[in-house]
Design an enzyme around this catalytic site. Structure first.
Site, PDB file in Angstrom:
ATOM      1  N   ASN A 106      47.210  45.095  37.114  1.00 33.71           N
ATOM      2  CA  ASN A 106      48.396  44.317  36.728  1.00 33.71           C
ATOM      3  C   ASN A 106      49.620  45.187  36.422  1.00 33.71           C
ATOM      4  O   ASN A 106      50.742  44.680  36.356  1.00 33.71           O
ATOM      5  CB  ASN A 106      48.099  43.395  35.536  1.00 33.71           C
ATOM      6  CG  ASN A 106      47.237  42.208  35.877  1.00 33.71           C
ATOM      7  OD1 ASN A 106      46.421  41.755  35.075  1.00 33.71           O
ATOM      8  ND2 ASN A 106      47.386  41.653  37.086  1.00 33.71           N
TER       9      ASN A 106
ATOM     10  N   ASP B 289      43.497  32.683  35.121  1.00 30.59           N
ATOM     11  CA  ASP B 289      44.411  32.898  36.255  1.00 30.59           C
ATOM     12  C   ASP B 289      45.249  31.645  36.518  1.00 30.59           C
ATOM     13  O   ASP B 289      44.808  30.528  36.266  1.00 30.59           O
ATOM     14  CB  ASP B 289      43.591  33.271  37.500  1.00 30.59           C
ATOM     15  CG  ASP B 289      44.438  33.978  38.554  1.00 30.59           C
ATOM     16  OD1 ASP B 289      45.610  34.310  38.274  1.00 30.59           O
ATOM     17  OD2 ASP B 289      43.921  34.197  39.661  1.00 30.59           O
TER      18      ASP B 289
HETATM   19  C1  IPE Z   1      43.016  38.823  37.203  1.00 34.16           C
HETATM   20  O1  IPE Z   1      44.038  38.012  37.705  1.00 34.16           O
HETATM   21  C2  IPE Z   1      43.468  39.530  35.964  1.00 34.16           C
HETATM   22  C3  IPE Z   1      43.721  38.705  34.786  1.00 34.16           C
HETATM   23  C4  IPE Z   1      43.489  37.428  34.701  1.00 34.16           C
HETATM   24  C5  IPE Z   1      44.255  39.390  33.638  1.00 34.16           C
HETATM   25  P1  IPE Z   1      45.036  38.507  38.842  1.00 34.16           P
HETATM   26  O2  IPE Z   1      45.941  37.382  39.119  1.00 34.16           O
HETATM   27  O3  IPE Z   1      45.639  39.798  38.455  1.00 34.16           O
HETATM   28  O4  IPE Z   1      44.024  38.756  40.053  1.00 34.16           O
HETATM   29  P2  IPE Z   1      44.328  38.908  41.623  1.00 34.16           P
HETATM   30  O5  IPE Z   1      45.359  39.981  41.768  1.00 34.16           O
HETATM   31  O6  IPE Z   1      44.839  37.587  42.093  1.00 34.16           O
HETATM   32  O7  IPE Z   1      43.017  39.262  42.224  1.00 34.16           O
HETATM   33  C1  IPE Z   2      47.051  35.208  35.024  1.00 31.36           C
HETATM   34  O1  IPE Z   2      48.015  34.465  35.682  1.00 31.36           O
HETATM   35  C2  IPE Z   2      47.628  36.128  33.973  1.00 31.36           C
HETATM   36  C3  IPE Z   2      47.569  37.563  34.314  1.00 31.36           C
HETATM   37  C4  IPE Z   2      47.063  38.055  35.398  1.00 31.36           C
HETATM   38  C5  IPE Z   2      48.116  38.480  33.351  1.00 31.36           C
HETATM   39  P1  IPE Z   2      48.853  35.055  36.896  1.00 31.36           P
HETATM   40  O2  IPE Z   2      50.081  35.701  36.349  1.00 31.36           O
HETATM   41  O3  IPE Z   2      47.999  35.940  37.723  1.00 31.36           O
HETATM   42  O4  IPE Z   2      49.232  33.744  37.672  1.00 31.36           O
HETATM   43  P2  IPE Z   2      49.317  33.566  39.244  1.00 31.36           P
HETATM   44  O5  IPE Z   2      48.000  33.988  39.816  1.00 31.36           O
HETATM   45  O6  IPE Z   2      50.438  34.423  39.729  1.00 31.36           O
HETATM   46  O7  IPE Z   2      49.575  32.104  39.415  1.00 31.36           O
HETATM   47 MG    MG Z   3      46.838  35.605  39.334  1.00 36.09          MG
END
Ligand code: IPE
Ligand code: IPE
Ligand code: MG
Length: 242
Positions: free
Chosen positions: A65, A17
């Site tokens: 997502n 994340d």
């Molecule tokens: C969890 O991260 C999913 C992945 C890392 C693929 P998100 O960024 O989607 O999670 P939330 O929405 O902050 O809980």
């Molecule tokens: C994790 O990084 C990747 C996926 C969830 C696909 P994020 O895209 O969630 O990054 P933040 O949380 O917005 O910084």
């Molecule tokens: Mg995220």
């Protein structure tokens, strides 16, 4: 290669994340963060293989997502497709088997095609299993497993934890010993809900693109400093060790 001491966990699961915030901090579009995140993932896969982790699970795309802007979703799948195309040779050389945890049928055709090819090619690899949690949701996984048990006509008394485990995407693999989440968020986000019943959790503020093998080693060292009690008392465990 960095030095790692102590027991190497059999299964590490990661919630990668913070890609978006990494990019925003640099005045870049979020997609650049995902690109940098792919590089971090590549290094962690190789490192895990080197230190002897047998199962590595990377949360790559959650069912939730899909709610992101269409363009970002498109970029994520494009990056995944090129990652798989580029990594196929490396995976074979490193004896790494690729598996998908999640609803493969719901993925774009281009992704499914390359996944199928890499999974077939690496099916005989036994050095490490790399699970990509893709179009994955933990609750969805449990519901699917229940449906399959019903379809198989099992009687209620035949349905137990083992039977359910056998129908999960992770069938045959040990539960994660360690779950790592980067970027300072302290939540599970529908990840491996059944399998993490007794996992140890490690949260770090490091954003995923900045996460290095040294950070992974630090997480393992932290795990090795803990006592996993599985419901027993500390005293009992000391007795068991004798
Ligand atoms: C969890 O991260 C999913 C992945 C890392 C693929 P998100 O960024 O989607 O999670 P939330 O929405 O902050 O809980
Ligand atoms: C994790 O990084 C990747 C996926 C969830 C696909 P994020 O895209 O969630 O990054 P933040 O949380 O917005 O910084
Ligand atoms: Mg995220």
């Amino acid at each position: 290669m960095t030095a790692t001491t102590g027991t190497i966990p059999a299964h590490i699961a990661v919630i990668m994340d913070g890609n978006g915030r990494w990019a925003t901090k640099r005045g870049l579009p979020r997609t650049k963060g995902h690109k940098a995140g792919t590089e971090a993932a590549r290094a962690i896969v190789t490192h895990c293989r080197e230190i002897g982790v047998r199962h590595l699970t990377l949360y790559t795309f959650s069912k939730e997502n899909w709610a992101r802007p269409k363009e970002e979703v498109g970029t994520l799948f494009d990056l995944l497709t090129s990652f798989l195309k580029n990594e196929q040779k490396q995976l074979l050389e490193q004896d790494i088997r690729l598996k998908v945890l999640g609803d493969v049928d719901g993925l774009p055709l281009a992704v499914r095609t390359v996944l199928k090819r890499v999974m077939e090619k690496t099916a005989g690899c036994a050095g490490m299993t790399l699970n990509l949690a893709l179009n994955y949701g933990g609750r969805d996984e449990i519901v699917r497993a229940c449906r399959r048990l019903v379809q198989q006509g099992l009687a209620p008394e035949q349905i137990d934890e083992q039977a359910l485990s056998r129908e999960l995407f992770t069938a045959g693999q040990p539960d994660p010993d360690l779950v790592i989440r980067t970027s300072g968020e302290i939540r599970i986000s529908n990840y491996l809900l059944f399998q993490t019943a007794y996992s140890e959790f490690y949260f770090t503020d490091v954003l995923w693109p900045d996460f290095t093998p040294d950070h992974l080693d630090a997480a393992i060292a932290d795990l090795n400093s803990r006592q996993r009690r599985f419901g027993k008392t500390g005293q009992q465990l000391e007795q068991d060790d004798k």
